[in-house]
Each structure stands twice: as structure tokens, then as C-alpha cells.
Write an enzyme that holds these catalytic residues in place. Structure first.
Site, PDB file in Angstrom:
ATOM      1  N   LYS A  59     -47.669  87.314  -6.805  1.00 52.00           N
ATOM      2  CA  LYS A  59     -48.531  87.663  -7.667  1.00 52.00           C
ATOM      3  C   LYS A  59     -48.658  88.922  -8.335  1.00 52.00           C
ATOM      4  O   LYS A  59     -47.960  89.755  -7.965  1.00 52.00           O
ATOM      5  CB  LYS A  59     -50.151  87.578  -6.896  1.00 52.00           C
ATOM      6  N   TYR A  88     -54.585  76.395 -11.040  1.00 52.98           N
ATOM      7  CA  TYR A  88     -55.673  76.210 -10.092  1.00 52.98           C
ATOM      8  C   TYR A  88     -56.884  75.540 -10.056  1.00 52.98           C
ATOM      9  O   TYR A  88     -57.973  75.704  -9.608  1.00 52.98           O
ATOM     10  CB  TYR A  88     -56.188  77.753  -9.748  1.00 52.98           C
ATOM     11  N   PHE A 118     -65.079  81.636  -6.947  1.00 59.67           N
ATOM     12  CA  PHE A 118     -63.914  82.655  -6.945  1.00 59.67           C
ATOM     13  C   PHE A 118     -63.113  82.361  -8.038  1.00 59.67           C
ATOM     14  O   PHE A 118     -62.330  82.898  -8.347  1.00 59.67           O
ATOM     15  CB  PHE A 118     -63.256  83.159  -5.589  1.00 59.67           C
ATOM     16  N   ARG A 137     -45.416  79.107   4.625  1.00 62.38           N
ATOM     17  CA  ARG A 137     -46.937  79.502   4.861  1.00 62.38           C
ATOM     18  C   ARG A 137     -46.888  80.470   6.082  1.00 62.38           C
ATOM     19  O   ARG A 137     -47.768  81.350   6.249  1.00 62.38           O
ATOM     20  CB  ARG A 137     -47.703  78.443   5.126  1.00 62.38           C
ATOM     21  N   THR A 195     -54.532  82.985   4.224  1.00 50.68           N
ATOM     22  CA  THR A 195     -55.041  83.527   2.870  1.00 50.68           C
ATOM     23  C   THR A 195     -55.875  85.014   3.064  1.00 50.68           C
ATOM     24  O   THR A 195     -55.627  85.558   2.215  1.00 50.68           O
ATOM     25  CB  THR A 195     -56.094  82.402   2.657  1.00 50.68           C
ATOM     26  N   ARG A 203     -48.753  88.936   3.922  1.00 47.66           N
ATOM     27  CA  ARG A 203     -49.927  89.327   3.746  1.00 47.66           C
ATOM     28  C   ARG A 203     -50.700  90.389   4.540  1.00 47.66           C
ATOM     29  O   ARG A 203     -51.616  91.216   3.976  1.00 47.66           O
ATOM     30  CB  ARG A 203     -50.945  87.956   3.635  1.00 47.66           C
ATOM     31  N   ASN A 259     -53.933  88.998  -2.532  1.00 43.76           N
ATOM     32  CA  ASN A 259     -53.154  88.668  -1.360  1.00 43.76           C
ATOM     33  C   ASN A 259     -51.468  88.400  -1.483  1.00 43.76           C
ATOM     34  O   ASN A 259     -51.152  87.657  -0.866  1.00 43.76           O
ATOM     35  CB  ASN A 259     -53.723  87.437  -0.265  1.00 43.76           C
ATOM     36  N   HIS A 297     -48.633  83.369  -3.135  1.00 47.96           N
ATOM     37  CA  HIS A 297     -48.997  81.745  -3.059  1.00 47.96           C
ATOM     38  C   HIS A 297     -47.824  81.164  -2.640  1.00 47.96           C
ATOM     39  O   HIS A 297     -46.747  81.261  -2.935  1.00 47.96           O
ATOM     40  CB  HIS A 297     -49.434  81.426  -4.396  1.00 47.96           C
ATOM     41  N   GLU A 340     -47.037  71.676  -8.380  1.00 47.49           N
ATOM     42  CA  GLU A 340     -46.956  73.171  -8.561  1.00 47.49           C
ATOM     43  C   GLU A 340     -45.465  73.499  -9.319  1.00 47.49           C
ATOM     44  O   GLU A 340     -45.440  74.296 -10.022  1.00 47.49           O
ATOM     45  CB  GLU A 340     -47.393  73.987  -7.420  1.00 47.49           C
TER      46      GLU A 340
HETATM   47  P1  CMP Z   1     -54.083  81.308  -2.984  1.00 48.33           P
HETATM   48  O1  CMP Z   1     -53.142  80.743  -1.808  1.00 48.33           O
HETATM   49  O2  CMP Z   1     -53.210  81.371  -4.403  1.00 48.33           O
HETATM   50  O3  CMP Z   1     -55.089  79.957  -3.254  1.00 48.33           O
HETATM   51  C1  CMP Z   1     -56.288  80.294  -3.887  1.00 48.33           C
HETATM   52  C2  CMP Z   1     -56.563  81.743  -4.100  1.00 48.33           C
HETATM   53  O4  CMP Z   1     -57.734  82.154  -4.374  1.00 48.33           O
HETATM   54  C3  CMP Z   1     -56.226  82.429  -2.865  1.00 48.33           C
HETATM   55  O5  CMP Z   1     -54.748  82.418  -2.488  1.00 48.33           O
HETATM   56  C4  CMP Z   1     -56.878  83.790  -3.118  1.00 48.33           C
HETATM   57  O6  CMP Z   1     -56.022  84.438  -3.857  1.00 48.33           O
HETATM   58  C5  CMP Z   1     -57.852  83.607  -3.769  1.00 48.33           C
HETATM   59  N1  CMP Z   1     -59.152  83.670  -3.320  1.00 48.33           N
HETATM   60  C6  CMP Z   1     -60.283  84.335  -3.550  1.00 48.33           C
HETATM   61  N2  CMP Z   1     -61.278  84.232  -2.934  1.00 48.33           N
HETATM   62  C7  CMP Z   1     -61.063  83.126  -1.953  1.00 48.33           C
HETATM   63  C8  CMP Z   1     -61.787  82.638  -0.770  1.00 48.33           C
HETATM   64  N3  CMP Z   1     -63.125  83.344  -0.655  1.00 48.33           N
HETATM   65  N4  CMP Z   1     -61.084  81.612  -0.402  1.00 48.33           N
HETATM   66  C9  CMP Z   1     -60.012  81.169  -0.445  1.00 48.33           C
HETATM   67  N5  CMP Z   1     -59.306  81.760  -1.439  1.00 48.33           N
HETATM   68  C10 CMP Z   1     -59.795  82.712  -2.245  1.00 48.33           C
END
Ligand code: CMP
Length: 139
Positions: free
Chosen positions: A9, A49, A57, A85, A91, A102, A112, A115, A126
């Protein structure tokens, strides 16, 4: 043999840890089948997304994902969706295991660093979002 989509990212690119992330994949037996650096538009980020479009968010996430270039990769290997993962960690970096990407590099739940697709169906969507068949190279 399985494939998954990985994204470094904007915060990961900004932190200059592209090589660090790729090294973790390669030293764990994961092969890179495709890779490019791109800068998403807002509508491209919203499309990627789309499953999160009702989440509070969503707007902030799609702003963040368009804030700078990203590196998109297709990873390949046995059980690569779950392997990736595990290497990424949870996450929310506060819940991530020690030694994960992370845990070491994330700033908050949004910034974070990486992805990774969470299931075969999401991986197929994706990967197809960013790459066509001619850009995929099984090795
Ligand atoms: P990602 O795995 O890319 O999937 C969705 C993204 O939303 C997540 O990583 C974070 O970068 C972002 N995000 C922001 N806030 C939240 C939240 N509260 N819960 C989950 N994902 C979040």
C-alpha cells in the site's frame, strides 16, 4: 498450486520497504507471478474495495489507497493465500503476531502496509482486477 493478490500500500511504498516485503515472500517459498507499480484513481480504488462500500471506513480507505503509488503482485505457491496472510499478520497491527509485516511496519488499522486476498474467490476477482492472462507467469 494457488494464486493470491498482494498489494504493498502507499504507506509501505513511502516507507521504502518494497524489497523487505518481497524478501519475506521469496524466503518463504512464494513465487511472484506478476508485478507492477500503479497509482489508483478514486474510482479504481472504490471498484477494488467494492465489498467494503457500506463500511464507515470506505471513503477514508479509498482516499488512502489513492494517496500514492502501490505495488500490486500476484503470488503463487502451495497454500499461498493463507501463507501470505500469516506473513502479513492481522488487519489490526495491534492484534498481529510478532515478526509479521504489519506488526513491524503498520501505523494504524488503515495504514497497514499490505493487502492480501482472503479466499480463492476474492483472489480470482482481485487478480483479474489488475492483471490479464498475458501478464501472469507461472515459474
Ligand atoms: P485490507 O486487508 O486491505 O482490507 C480492507 C482495509 O480497510 C484494511 O486492510 C484496512 O487498511 C482498512 N481498514 C480501515 N479501518 C478498518 C477497520 N475498522 N476494519 C477493517 N479494515 C479497516
Amino acid at each position: 498450486m494457488e494464486r493470491t493478490l498482494s498489494i504493498i500500500k502507499p504507506d509501505g511504498v513511502e516507507k521504502n520497504i518494497i524489497g523487505e516485503v518481497i524478501k519475506r515472500f521469496e524466503t518463504n517459498g512464494i513465487k511472484i507471478a506478476a508485478m507492477k507499480m500503479i497509482h489508483l484513481s478514486k474510482s479504481q480504488a472504490q471498484g477494488f474495495y467494492a465489498v467494503h462500500k457500506e463500511r464507515p471506513f470506505f471513503d477514508s480507505l479509498t482516499d488512502f489507497m489513492t494517496s500514492g503509488p502501490i505495488v500490486v503482485m500476484v503470488l503463487e505457491g502451495e497454500d499461498v493465500i493463507s501463507k501470505n496472510r500469516k506473513l502479513m499478520g492481522a488487519t489490526n497491527f495491534k492484534d498481529a503476531e510478532e515478526g509479521t509485516i504489519r506488526k513491524e511496519y503498520a501505523t494504524d488499522i488503515e495504514k497497514n502496509v499490505v493487502h492480501g486476498s482472503d479466499a480463492p474467490e476474492t483472489a480470482a476477482f482481485e487478480i483479474g482486477y489488475f492483471f490479464n492472462d498475458l501478464e501472469l507467469h507461472s515459474r
